[in-house]
Write an enzyme that holds these catalytic residues in place. Structure first.
Site, short mmCIF file in Angstrom:
data_model
loop_
_atom_site.label_atom_id
_atom_site.label_comp_id
_atom_site.label_asym_id
_atom_site.label_seq_id
_atom_site.Cartn_x
_atom_site.Cartn_y
_atom_site.Cartn_z
N THR A 194 2.25 -21.51 20.62
CA THR A 194 0.93 -21.28 21.20
C THR A 194 0.04 -20.43 20.29
O THR A 194 0.52 -19.54 19.59
CB THR A 194 1.03 -20.62 22.60
OG1 THR A 194 -0.30 -20.35 23.06
CG2 THR A 194 1.83 -19.33 22.59
N GLN A 195 -1.25 -20.72 20.33
CA GLN A 195 -2.23 -19.90 19.61
C GLN A 195 -2.45 -18.56 20.31
O GLN A 195 -3.04 -17.65 19.74
CB GLN A 195 -3.59 -20.61 19.56
CG GLN A 195 -3.60 -21.89 18.82
CD GLN A 195 -4.97 -22.54 18.81
OE1 GLN A 195 -5.97 -21.96 19.24
NE2 GLN A 195 -5.02 -23.75 18.30
N CYS A 196 -2.04 -18.48 21.58
CA CYS A 196 -2.26 -17.24 22.32
C CYS A 196 -1.43 -16.12 21.70
O CYS A 196 -0.38 -16.36 21.11
CB CYS A 196 -1.85 -17.42 23.78
SG CYS A 196 -2.90 -18.55 24.66
N THR A 256 4.09 -9.37 14.77
CA THR A 256 2.91 -9.99 14.19
C THR A 256 1.96 -8.85 13.80
O THR A 256 1.90 -7.84 14.50
CB THR A 256 2.31 -11.00 15.19
OG1 THR A 256 1.33 -11.75 14.55
CG2 THR A 256 1.73 -10.37 16.43
N THR A 275 0.81 -1.22 0.00
CA THR A 275 0.00 0.00 0.00
C THR A 275 0.84 1.27 0.00
O THR A 275 0.47 2.27 -0.62
CB THR A 275 -0.90 0.00 1.26
OG1 THR A 275 -1.69 -1.17 1.21
CG2 THR A 275 -1.79 1.19 1.35
N THR A 301 1.96 -4.68 4.36
CA THR A 301 1.86 -5.04 5.78
C THR A 301 1.37 -6.47 6.00
O THR A 301 1.65 -7.06 7.04
CB THR A 301 0.92 -4.07 6.53
OG1 THR A 301 -0.36 -4.13 5.90
CG2 THR A 301 1.44 -2.66 6.53
N ASP A 302 0.63 -7.00 5.02
CA ASP A 302 -0.03 -8.29 5.25
C ASP A 302 0.94 -9.40 5.64
O ASP A 302 0.64 -10.22 6.52
CB ASP A 302 -0.83 -8.72 4.02
CG ASP A 302 -2.08 -7.87 3.84
OD1 ASP A 302 -2.48 -7.20 4.81
OD2 ASP A 302 -2.64 -7.86 2.73
N ASP A 304 1.81 -7.16 -4.30
CA ASP A 304 1.01 -7.09 -3.09
C ASP A 304 1.57 -8.21 -2.20
O ASP A 304 1.74 -9.34 -2.69
CB ASP A 304 -0.46 -7.36 -3.43
CG ASP A 304 -1.36 -7.19 -2.23
OD1 ASP A 304 -2.27 -6.35 -2.29
OD2 ASP A 304 -1.18 -7.91 -1.22
N SER A 305 1.87 -7.92 -0.95
CA SER A 305 2.58 -8.92 -0.16
C SER A 305 1.76 -10.18 0.10
O SER A 305 2.29 -11.19 0.54
CB SER A 305 3.10 -8.32 1.15
OG SER A 305 2.09 -8.22 2.11
N1 ASP Z 1 -2.33 -6.01 0.68
C1 ASP Z 1 -1.32 -5.04 1.00
C2 ASP Z 1 0.00 -5.78 1.07
O1 ASP Z 1 0.27 -6.43 2.02
C3 ASP Z 1 -1.65 -4.37 2.27
C4 ASP Z 1 -0.63 -3.40 2.76
O2 ASP Z 1 0.36 -3.06 2.16
O3 ASP Z 1 -0.85 -2.90 3.87
O4 ASP Z 1 0.77 -5.70 0.14
#
Ligand code: ASP
Length: 354
Positions: free
Chosen positions: A287-289, A175, A22, A98-99, A66-67
């Site tokens: 852990t899932q936590c 995360t 993004t 970010t993904d 796009d990640s």
């Molecule tokens: N879908 C985008 C990506 O991960 C979202 C982002 O950049 O925040 O490339």
């Protein structure tokens, strides 16, 4: 590679690598949706970059991605770019979606050894071309951290990090936890390495020590794809679980268990794990936590896993566990050595007291 104009000082240099996401997008009025802008024109979008006292060279991946479409080949490409340019720059900033940023930062932390320079991942929730973007601050401060030196001339950080919304984190501890807020990342089991306010405050005791003079920076680009993450849940099907664990070429499993590392004690479940481990599959318990650590000896439901040969991931994130497994399996070392290394911290991804 392109250099930004109006360079004030040529001594220090940062390489800005745009992989996609993004942050590098802009509303395209013709199609009514976000599309990437020509990254060579980044300085038009962020004229503040001209004010830096360091040289900023830029390069954009082709194609940019796009990640969510990311594959380990992209990690290898990032690692190779850093390796080829390591001596030419004081630090690296990687603009990334970010993904999957937490996976990429974790992967790069394992693929790069003996770091003496910062590698900072950043991105944004809103495109840089938007008025309320969080991308400008993220980008500018990430560059500042990548170029920063202490009074002895050493970098404040020499590890793979994620910088987001005023906080610098160890990359393999992060995360993505919020799809809406600007504060999108967390490092649940490790404190931030720095906080940016009026000044940037480095949390020095928690920063990974810089590699020694007689070590050499090293990059490994081999990542094994033969791994899987299985999140257990009440009612998980025996048939599906057994089928996955009996896949011939499976080499590693990250098992997301309950609480402090607990799983069902059903016979079929334990047998499936036991026979996978006997075949040489490395099974790691995380852990899932959102926070806390696996402690398999605590409950009977965890002891069974320990007896079956499951390795504790302690307080590692799932992102770090799966990329560490991919990295270690890719190293073509013995199963016994992989298990040993999964059980200890190799890049600060597991807390010492765990
Ligand atoms: N879908 C985008 C990506 O991960 C979202 C982002 O950049 O925040 O490339």
């Amino acid at each position: 590679m392109h250099s930004l104009e109006n360079i004030r000082c040529m001594n220090d240099a940062v390489l800005l690598i745009y992989t996609g996401g993004t942050i590098g997008m802009k509303m395209n009025p013709e199609i009514g949706s976000l599309s990437p802008f020509n990254f060579d024109q980044i300085v038009e979008e962020v004229p503040e970059l001209r004010k830096f006292n360091v040289r900023i060279d830029t390069m954009a991946f082709d194609p940019i991605i796009d990640s969510s479409n990311l594959r380990p080949e992209v990690w290898s490409k990032i690692a190779a770019v850093i390796k080829d340019n390591y001596d030419k720059y004081d630090g690296f900033v990687i603009l990334h979606g970010t993904d999957t940023m937490a996976y990429s930062a974790s992967a790069l932390s394992f693929m790069t050894a003996n770091l003496t320079k910062p590698i900072i991942f950043t991105g944004s929730q809103l495109p840089i071309g938007e008025l309320r973007t969080d991308g400008k601050e993220n980008l500018i401060t990430a560059i500042e951290i990548a170029a920063a030196r202490d009074p002895q001339g050493k970098p404040y950080v020499s590890e793979v990090c994620v910088y987001f919304q005023n906080q610098l984190f160890r990359g393999n501890r992060t995360t993505k936890y919020n799809a809406e807020h600007f504060r999108a990342f967390r490092s649940p089991n490790y404190p931030p390495l720095a906080e940016a306010g009026i000044n940037i405050h480095y949390n020095t005791p928690y920063i990974y020590p810089m590699a020694g003079m007689n070590t050499e920076f090293d990059v490994s680009t081999e990542m094994s794809p033969d791994v899987v993450v299985i999140k257990i849940f009440p009612g998980i099907s025996a048939h599906i679980f057994e089928s996955i664990l009996s896949i011939d070429w499976l080499k590693g499993v990250v098992l997301e268990t309950y609480g402090s590392g607990n799983a069902p004690t059903d016979k079929w479940f334990m047998n499936a794990i036991r026979s996978a481990v006997e075949r040489g599959v490395i099974v790691v318990n995380v852990t899932q936590c959102q926070a806390g650590s696996v402690e398999m000896a605590r409950y009977e439901t965890g002891v069974g896993l320990l007896d079956a040969g499951v390795v504790s991931g302690y307080d590692i994130t799932c992102e770090a566990a799966v990329t560490k497994l991919m990295y270690l399996i890719g190293q073509k070392i013995s199963d016994c050595e992989i298990k040993r290394l999964m059980n200890v911290s190799i890049r600060g991804e597991i807390s010492p007291k765990s």
